[in-house]
Design a protein around this motif. Structure first.
Motif, PDB file in Angstrom:
ATOM      1  N   ALA A  38       0.737  -1.308   0.132  1.00 43.65           N
ATOM      2  CA  ALA A  38      -0.098   0.049  -0.088  1.00 43.65           C
ATOM      3  C   ALA A  38       0.819   1.312   0.035  1.00 43.65           C
ATOM      4  O   ALA A  38       0.517   2.361  -0.460  1.00 43.65           O
ATOM      5  N   LEU A  39       1.982   1.205   0.611  1.00 44.73           N
ATOM      6  CA  LEU A  39       2.742   2.295   0.630  1.00 44.73           C
ATOM      7  C   LEU A  39       3.471   2.800  -0.795  1.00 44.73           C
ATOM      8  O   LEU A  39       4.080   3.560  -0.773  1.00 44.73           O
ATOM      9  N   ARG A  40       3.623   1.505  -1.533  1.00 48.89           N
ATOM     10  CA  ARG A  40       4.170   1.705  -2.858  1.00 48.89           C
ATOM     11  C   ARG A  40       3.323   2.234  -3.961  1.00 48.89           C
ATOM     12  O   ARG A  40       3.479   2.365  -5.218  1.00 48.89           O
ATOM     13  N   SER A  41       2.047   2.697  -3.580  1.00 49.51           N
ATOM     14  CA  SER A  41       0.963   3.291  -4.717  1.00 49.51           C
ATOM     15  C   SER A  41       1.561   4.619  -5.178  1.00 49.51           C
ATOM     16  O   SER A  41       2.219   5.459  -4.264  1.00 49.51           O
ATOM     17  N   ASN A  42       0.952   5.133  -6.332  1.00 45.92           N
ATOM     18  CA  ASN A  42       1.199   6.345  -6.862  1.00 45.92           C
ATOM     19  C   ASN A  42       2.790   6.320  -7.061  1.00 45.92           C
ATOM     20  O   ASN A  42       3.465   7.597  -7.430  1.00 45.92           O
ATOM     21  N   THR A  43       3.291   5.169  -7.250  1.00 41.38           N
ATOM     22  CA  THR A  43       4.959   5.257  -7.690  1.00 41.38           C
ATOM     23  C   THR A  43       5.084   4.823  -9.020  1.00 41.38           C
ATOM     24  O   THR A  43       4.281   5.269 -10.122  1.00 41.38           O
ATOM     25  N   SER A  44       5.861   3.588  -9.377  1.00 40.89           N
ATOM     26  CA  SER A  44       5.891   2.941 -10.645  1.00 40.89           C
ATOM     27  C   SER A  44       5.665   1.529 -10.648  1.00 40.89           C
ATOM     28  O   SER A  44       5.410   0.947  -9.519  1.00 40.89           O
ATOM     29  N   CYS A  45       4.916   0.934 -11.765  1.00 41.10           N
ATOM     30  CA  CYS A  45       4.874  -0.499 -11.783  1.00 41.10           C
ATOM     31  C   CYS A  45       6.076  -1.227 -11.417  1.00 41.10           C
ATOM     32  O   CYS A  45       5.858  -2.016 -10.478  1.00 41.10           O
ATOM     33  N   LYS A  46       7.255  -0.730 -11.725  1.00 42.07           N
ATOM     34  CA  LYS A  46       8.528  -1.549 -11.381  1.00 42.07           C
ATOM     35  C   LYS A  46       8.915  -1.578  -9.973  1.00 42.07           C
ATOM     36  O   LYS A  46       9.047  -2.602  -9.543  1.00 42.07           O
ATOM     37  N   GLU A  47       8.657  -0.280  -9.403  1.00 40.90           N
ATOM     38  CA  GLU A  47       8.936  -0.175  -7.800  1.00 40.90           C
ATOM     39  C   GLU A  47       7.981  -1.063  -7.053  1.00 40.90           C
ATOM     40  O   GLU A  47       8.153  -1.770  -6.248  1.00 40.90           O
ATOM     41  N   CYS A  48       6.679  -1.309  -7.569  1.00 41.48           N
ATOM     42  CA  CYS A  48       5.552  -1.862  -6.839  1.00 41.48           C
ATOM     43  C   CYS A  48       5.935  -3.410  -7.180  1.00 41.48           C
ATOM     44  O   CYS A  48       5.743  -4.168  -5.964  1.00 41.48           O
ATOM     45  N   LEU A  49       6.161  -3.867  -8.246  1.00 39.87           N
ATOM     46  CA  LEU A  49       6.597  -5.157  -8.387  1.00 39.87           C
ATOM     47  C   LEU A  49       7.820  -5.713  -7.767  1.00 39.87           C
ATOM     48  O   LEU A  49       8.068  -7.000  -8.236  1.00 39.87           O
ATOM     49  N   GLU A  50       8.417  -4.875  -7.269  1.00 40.20           N
ATOM     50  CA  GLU A  50       9.852  -5.489  -6.696  1.00 40.20           C
ATOM     51  C   GLU A  50       9.495  -6.423  -5.564  1.00 40.20           C
ATOM     52  O   GLU A  50      10.266  -7.291  -5.238  1.00 40.20           O
ATOM     53  N   ASN A  51       8.465  -6.233  -4.838  1.00 34.47           N
ATOM     54  CA  ASN A  51       7.778  -7.263  -3.843  1.00 34.47           C
ATOM     55  C   ASN A  51       6.967  -8.230  -4.537  1.00 34.47           C
ATOM     56  O   ASN A  51       6.036  -7.753  -5.263  1.00 34.47           O
ATOM     57  N   VAL A  52       7.124  -9.550  -4.418  1.00 32.05           N
ATOM     58  CA  VAL A  52       6.319 -10.499  -5.227  1.00 32.05           C
ATOM     59  C   VAL A  52       5.067 -10.527  -4.754  1.00 32.05           C
ATOM     60  O   VAL A  52       4.060 -11.136  -5.446  1.00 32.05           O
ATOM     61  N   THR A  53       4.722 -10.229  -3.659  1.00 30.91           N
ATOM     62  CA  THR A  53       3.279 -10.298  -3.011  1.00 30.91           C
ATOM     63  C   THR A  53       2.261  -8.980  -3.537  1.00 30.91           C
ATOM     64  O   THR A  53       1.083  -8.746  -3.070  1.00 30.91           O
ATOM     65  N   CYS A  54       2.983  -8.166  -4.452  1.00 32.36           N
ATOM     66  CA  CYS A  54       2.414  -7.152  -4.581  1.00 32.36           C
ATOM     67  C   CYS A  54       1.469  -7.248  -6.083  1.00 32.36           C
ATOM     68  O   CYS A  54       2.120  -7.814  -7.201  1.00 32.36           O
ATOM     69  N   LEU A  55       0.546  -6.370  -6.483  1.00 38.51           N
ATOM     70  CA  LEU A  55      -0.170  -6.517  -7.523  1.00 38.51           C
ATOM     71  C   LEU A  55      -0.308  -4.890  -8.049  1.00 38.51           C
ATOM     72  O   LEU A  55      -0.757  -4.013  -7.154  1.00 38.51           O
ATOM     73  N   TRP A  56       0.164  -4.532  -9.314  1.00 35.34           N
ATOM     74  CA  TRP A  56      -0.074  -3.235  -9.694  1.00 35.34           C
ATOM     75  C   TRP A  56      -1.470  -3.029 -10.693  1.00 35.34           C
ATOM     76  O   TRP A  56      -1.650  -3.842 -11.562  1.00 35.34           O
ATOM     77  N   CYS A  57      -2.130  -2.189 -10.119  1.00 35.88           N
ATOM     78  CA  CYS A  57      -3.405  -1.826 -11.004  1.00 35.88           C
ATOM     79  C   CYS A  57      -3.094  -0.468 -11.780  1.00 35.88           C
ATOM     80  O   CYS A  57      -3.091   0.618 -11.377  1.00 35.88           O
ATOM     81  N   THR A  58      -2.927  -0.607 -13.089  1.00 40.45           N
ATOM     82  CA  THR A  58      -2.490   0.484 -14.210  1.00 40.45           C
ATOM     83  C   THR A  58      -3.407   1.796 -14.074  1.00 40.45           C
ATOM     84  O   THR A  58      -2.919   2.688 -13.802  1.00 40.45           O
ATOM     85  N   PRO A  59      -4.664   1.740 -14.325  1.00 40.86           N
ATOM     86  CA  PRO A  59      -5.651   2.907 -14.415  1.00 40.86           C
ATOM     87  C   PRO A  59      -5.453   3.638 -12.931  1.00 40.86           C
ATOM     88  O   PRO A  59      -5.687   4.754 -12.900  1.00 40.86           O
TER      89      PRO A  59
END
Length: 175
Positions: A38-59
């Motif tokens: 949740a703290l990686r929101s409004n960053t980039s997809c690459k930063e979010c997906l560094e943690n394998v437990t995270c899911l990035w929602c593009t829109p």
């Protein structure tokens, strides 16, 4: 054909379920240096997906914890076409279609190989049967020739000692 899609979807589901069980095991013992998704929101997809437990929602540009209780993320969390997990350029919708096609081709390939092997085995059996039949005929011909030769030898011996029969069905002691 729907059976092939069902089977490939089942294989796909098993693979993803195995991955998510591993992911769930990893989330139960977090390392001290990981940042919550949740703290990686409004960053980039690459930063979010560094943690394998995270899911990035593009829109929405949200980084969410992957819903591990579901195989695929529900559309209420993020639409499949816009959800990213593992790699930023792969969405779930394309991944599902690709895995279904690959699984279907794999299953069809196995079925074709099985069919060809069975057909080749049948042809091989027909060849073996024909070979055995030729051998049996040759054996019977040799046996018939030996029997005829032995009969001729016996007839010659009977002629030599004067016990030849005029009527082959008459008794020998009638002479």
């Amino acid at each position: 054909m729907s059976g092939v899609h069902t089977a490939s979807a089942f294989v796909f589901a098993l693979i993803f379920y195995g991955v998510f069980i591993t992911t769930e095991a990893q989330t139960s013992t977090p390392s001290p240096g990981t940042i919550p998704c949740a703290l990686r929101s409004n960053t980039s997809c690459k930063e979010c997906l560094e943690n394998v437990t995270c899911l990035w929602c593009t829109p929405t540009k949200q980084c969410l914890d992957y819903p591990v209780r579901n195989i695929l993320p529900p559309s209420t969390v993020c639409p499949l076409n816009d959800a990213r997990w593992g790699l930023c350029w792969v969405n779930f919708q394309i991944l599902i279609i690709t895995m279904s096609v690959v699984g279907g081709v794999f299953i069809i390939g196995i079925l074709v190989c099985c069919f060809c092997c069975c057909k080749c085995e049948r042809i091989g059996n027909k060849k073996e049967d024909a070979k055995m039949e030729r051998q049996t005929r040759a054996r019977k011909n040799r046996q018939k020739a030996k029997t005829t030769e032995m009969q001729m030898r016996h007839d010659e011996i009977r002629q030599k000692y004067g016990i030849a029969k005029e009527n082959p069905y008459a008794r020998m002691d009638d002479h």
